[in-house]
Write an enzyme that holds these catalytic residues in place. Structure first.
Site, mmCIF file in Angstrom:
data_model
loop_
_atom_site.group_PDB
_atom_site.id
_atom_site.type_symbol
_atom_site.label_atom_id
_atom_site.label_comp_id
_atom_site.label_asym_id
_atom_site.label_seq_id
_atom_site.Cartn_x
_atom_site.Cartn_y
_atom_site.Cartn_z
ATOM 1 N N LYS A 1 41.637 37.432 69.697
ATOM 2 C CA LYS A 1 41.488 38.435 68.627
ATOM 3 C C LYS A 1 41.091 39.808 69.162
ATOM 4 C CE LYS A 1 41.726 35.579 64.721
ATOM 5 N NZ LYS A 1 40.997 34.703 63.823
ATOM 6 N N ARG B 1 39.734 26.968 67.195
ATOM 7 C CA ARG B 1 41.153 27.212 66.889
ATOM 8 C C ARG B 1 41.684 28.174 67.948
ATOM 9 N NH1 ARG B 1 44.361 30.873 64.331
ATOM 10 N NH2 ARG B 1 46.032 30.071 63.034
HETATM 11 N N1 HH2 Z 1 42.845 33.095 62.266
HETATM 12 C C1 HH2 Z 1 44.149 33.341 62.021
HETATM 13 C C2 HH2 Z 1 44.888 32.522 61.159
HETATM 14 N N2 HH2 Z 1 44.319 31.446 60.565
HETATM 15 N N3 HH2 Z 1 42.432 30.081 60.230
HETATM 16 C C3 HH2 Z 1 41.141 29.813 60.434
HETATM 17 N N4 HH2 Z 1 40.562 28.746 59.874
HETATM 18 N N5 HH2 Z 1 40.370 30.612 61.266
HETATM 19 C C4 HH2 Z 1 40.873 31.705 61.889
HETATM 20 O O1 HH2 Z 1 40.125 32.407 62.600
HETATM 21 C C5 HH2 Z 1 42.254 32.017 61.669
HETATM 22 C C6 HH2 Z 1 43.019 31.173 60.808
HETATM 23 C C7 HH2 Z 1 44.795 34.492 62.698
HETATM 24 O O2 HH2 Z 1 45.294 34.127 63.951
HETATM 25 P P1 HH2 Z 1 46.826 33.753 64.213
HETATM 26 O O3 HH2 Z 1 47.249 32.602 63.374
HETATM 27 O O4 HH2 Z 1 47.034 33.576 65.671
HETATM 28 O O5 HH2 Z 1 47.600 35.073 63.818
HETATM 29 P P2 HH2 Z 1 48.454 35.466 62.536
HETATM 30 O O6 HH2 Z 1 47.577 35.346 61.336
HETATM 31 O O7 HH2 Z 1 48.872 36.882 62.829
HETATM 32 O O8 HH2 Z 1 49.613 34.524 62.430
#
Ligand code: HH2
Length: 257
Positions: free
Chosen positions: A203, A239
């Site tokens: 992040k 995660r």
């Molecule tokens: N962060 C993201 C998405 N889902 N779910 C939980 N429970 N906790 C988190 O910190 C979290 C999440 C964002 O990360 P990512 O899926 O890699 O990116 P994007 O939302 O751009 O797909």
């Protein structure tokens, strides 16, 4: 928990797993590398992201879920009841809702009826606007109070309490200082009595604390440090995008704790 984003625009792996075959291979690889579960998502929640339609989200996810059914433990990263319903019939075991059941009023019922696990995450505002000057009097107590309230809401809606985990939502409506205050005082979230999920992997706050004020991601080294700190402060689910490296880092942290 390994992350597989079946999206063109996720903040750190956008496009990498948009092809269903590649997404399936990534999910399988993450399990081989030591992930207990793979979180599959079809909508980016990065700062500024625009919402995705139900049809588009299903089109991205269904082929991947069908191919993984019965082979890999799957968490579905969605705020939509219909997506969760389809994913659960295709074998998903956990619903990961970044809106903590505030986005789609039917989602609580879908989770309750299925008996699935549920992750409730804190977010201030919505992805499109959440990084526009987020403010708290005390970020940790406000996040903990929010999660406690959403836990009660989910239980009142019929979700078994012992199926629910809580996530402070690293990067969701928070400044760099807010995110690190939450990590520093994670025990106050752990004290709510449910397993805690932390998703700090890659992040932007990690890139920014390293000195780049415009960073939109953080490097692997910083992600591993944050994962080890979260583990040390009581998180039970990390995660992450880089499963093998995180498993190695956590193995060392566990041996030393
Ligand atoms: N962060 C993201 C998405 N889902 N779910 C939980 N429970 N906790 C988190 O910190 C979290 C999440 C964002 O990360 P990512 O899926 O890699 O990116 P994007 O939302 O751009 O797909």
């Amino acid at each position: 928990m390994g992350v597989v984003n079946v999206t063109p625009d996720s903040f750190s792996d956008g496009g990498v797993n948009l092809d269903p075959g590649t997404a399936v291979a990534s999910a399988r690889r993450m399990i081989e590398e030591g992930a207990a579960i793979v979180d599959i998502g079809g909508e980016s929640t990065r700062p500024g992201a625009e919402p995705v339609s139900l049809d588009d989200e299903l089109r991205r996810l269904v082929p991947v879920l069908e191919a993984l059914k019965g082979k890999v433990a799957v968490s579905i990263d969605t705020a939509k009841a219909e997506v969760a319903r389809r994913a659960l019939t295709l074998g998903a075991e956990l619903v990961n809702d970044v809106t903590a059941l505030r986005g789609d009023h039917e989602l609580a019922g879908v989770v309750a009826e299925s008996g699935a696990y549920l992750c409730l995450m804190h977010m201030l505002g919505e992805p499109r606007t959440m990084q526009d000057e987020p403010r708290y009097d005390d970020v940790v107590s406000e996040v903990a109070r929010f999660l406690e309230e959403r836990l009660r809401f989910a239980v009142d809606a019929g979700v078994a309490e012992d199926r629910i985990c809580l996530d402070p939502g690293f990067g969701f409506g928070k400044t760099v200082e807010h995110n690190f205050e939450l990590l520093r005082r994670l025990h106050e979230v752990v004290a709510l009595g449910r397993p805690v999920v932390v998703g700090s992997s890659r992040k932007r706050s990690l890139g920014r604390i390293l000195g780049d004020p415009e960073a939109t991601t953080g490097p692997l080294s910083a992600s591993l440090a944050a994962a080890v700190m979260a583990y040390d402060k009581g998180a039970t689910i990390l995660r992450v995008h880089d499963v093998r490296e995180t498993v190695e880092a956590l193995t060392v942290a566990e041996a030393a704790s």
